[in-house]
Design a protein around this motif. Sequence first.
Motif, mmCIF file in Angstrom:
data_model
loop_
_atom_site.group_PDB
_atom_site.id
_atom_site.type_symbol
_atom_site.label_atom_id
_atom_site.label_comp_id
_atom_site.label_asym_id
_atom_site.label_seq_id
_atom_site.Cartn_x
_atom_site.Cartn_y
_atom_site.Cartn_z
ATOM 1 N N GLU A 3 0.818 -1.215 0.000
ATOM 2 C CA GLU A 3 0.000 0.000 0.000
ATOM 3 C C GLU A 3 0.853 1.267 0.000
ATOM 4 O O GLU A 3 0.478 2.289 -0.591
ATOM 5 C CB GLU A 3 -0.966 0.012 1.188
ATOM 6 C CG GLU A 3 -0.356 0.279 2.551
ATOM 7 C CD GLU A 3 0.166 -0.988 3.216
ATOM 8 O OE1 GLU A 3 0.525 -0.916 4.401
ATOM 9 O OE2 GLU A 3 0.192 -2.047 2.551
ATOM 10 N N ILE A 7 0.451 4.225 -2.846
ATOM 11 C CA ILE A 7 0.168 5.619 -2.472
ATOM 12 C C ILE A 7 1.262 6.544 -3.000
ATOM 13 O O ILE A 7 0.982 7.630 -3.526
ATOM 14 C CB ILE A 7 0.017 5.735 -0.939
ATOM 15 C CG1 ILE A 7 -1.258 5.002 -0.495
ATOM 16 C CG2 ILE A 7 -0.014 7.192 -0.508
ATOM 17 C CD1 ILE A 7 -1.374 4.808 1.005
ATOM 18 N N TYR A 10 0.880 6.939 -6.831
ATOM 19 C CA TYR A 10 -0.258 7.809 -7.166
ATOM 20 C C TYR A 10 0.109 9.274 -6.920
ATOM 21 O O TYR A 10 -0.206 10.149 -7.737
ATOM 22 C CB TYR A 10 -1.470 7.408 -6.340
ATOM 23 C CG TYR A 10 -2.766 8.029 -6.806
ATOM 24 C CD1 TYR A 10 -3.553 7.389 -7.764
ATOM 25 C CD2 TYR A 10 -3.206 9.242 -6.294
ATOM 26 C CE1 TYR A 10 -4.740 7.955 -8.206
ATOM 27 C CE2 TYR A 10 -4.392 9.816 -6.721
ATOM 28 C CZ TYR A 10 -5.161 9.168 -7.671
ATOM 29 O OH TYR A 10 -6.329 9.738 -8.106
ATOM 30 N N TYR A 43 -5.341 2.655 -5.279
ATOM 31 C CA TYR A 43 -4.984 3.758 -4.380
ATOM 32 C C TYR A 43 -6.044 3.939 -3.298
ATOM 33 O O TYR A 43 -5.705 4.074 -2.108
ATOM 34 C CB TYR A 43 -4.816 5.035 -5.196
ATOM 35 C CG TYR A 43 -4.712 6.293 -4.369
ATOM 36 C CD1 TYR A 43 -3.535 6.616 -3.705
ATOM 37 C CD2 TYR A 43 -5.797 7.164 -4.263
ATOM 38 C CE1 TYR A 43 -3.438 7.780 -2.951
ATOM 39 C CE2 TYR A 43 -5.706 8.330 -3.516
ATOM 40 C CZ TYR A 43 -4.534 8.624 -2.858
ATOM 41 O OH TYR A 43 -4.443 9.771 -2.112
ATOM 42 N N VAL A 47 -5.289 3.543 0.650
ATOM 43 C CA VAL A 47 -5.483 4.624 1.618
ATOM 44 C C VAL A 47 -6.379 4.158 2.762
ATOM 45 O O VAL A 47 -6.110 4.429 3.944
ATOM 46 C CB VAL A 47 -6.078 5.866 0.928
ATOM 47 C CG1 VAL A 47 -6.553 6.883 1.956
ATOM 48 C CG2 VAL A 47 -5.041 6.498 0.005
#
Length: 264
Positions: A3, A7, A10, A43, A47
Motif C-alpha cells: 500500500e 500511495i 499515485y 490507491y 489509503v
Amino acid sequence: MDEREIIAEYAALDARLCDPAVHRDHGLARLLRRRRDHLRPLYETAVHLRSTRDDLTAARELEWHSEAAALAARSAALQDALSARLAGWDRYDPNDVVLFIDAVSDDALWLARHYQAAARPGWRVTPLDGRLDAPRPHAVLGITAGEGGPGAWAALKTDNGLHAKGRALARVTVLPDVPDATADPGALTIGLLCTRDPGAPTTIRVDHTPSGIAAFGVNEDQRRARADALRQVHARLAAAALTPADPAYHHIASARSGEVTRTH
C-alpha cells in the motif's frame, strides 16, 4: 507493490500532472492521466487500509480490545481485497502499443492493413517504418488509443502470436509503448541511411549498443523518422526488462508461440 508503494506512485503521478511542462506533450499527459485513473481503485483501497492500520495501532495502544478486534478484521479484509486487485492488475494497460508484424508466408501488408481498417473510433494507426503501399516482409505500427477509455495495450495484448488468413501467415508482437522511457544517450547510435532515389523518404537507424536492439524509422520528416525509430527501441528495451512477475511478460512471451492464435 504494497500500500505504501501504491500511495507513493499515485502521488508521483499527481505531481507530474501538476507540472505545466508535462502538458506540452499531449501524448505523455494523456498516458499519465490514464495511469492515474488505472491506479485509482488500488490507491483508494490502499489509503483505506493505511488509515485502518493506523486506527488499529491507536486502539491497541489505548487497550480498546473490542475496537482493536474489529479493526484487525477490517484490516485483514482490506488487505485481501488489495491483494485480489493486484493479482489481476497490469501496469501497462493504460499504454498505447508498438506492433511488429513479421510475415511467415506471403507478406505483412495484409495484416497491417487489417489493423488500420479495424482501428476503433478515435484510435490512430501509424506506420513507423514506411508507407504501406507495396508487399513487404515486415511492418511496424504505432497504435494510439483515443482520449477516453483504456490504452491500446489493454485491448491488443492478446493479439500476440501467429495470425492466419487463408495461406497467409504472419507473426504479431505487441509491445507496450513507453513514451517516457529514456535510454542512455551514450548507448545509442543514430545514423541516416542514404539512398539514390531523390523521392525516397528519410530512413533513420537507431542502435542500442549494449542490448543489440536496432530499429528503423522511415518518414518524409527526418525528426519524425528518428522519433519513430526511438519509439521502437524504447518499446523493445521496456519489454526486455520485464520479469515473469509482470502480466505483460506472459503476453509478450506468447508471441513466440508456434500455434495460430488468430484467424482472419
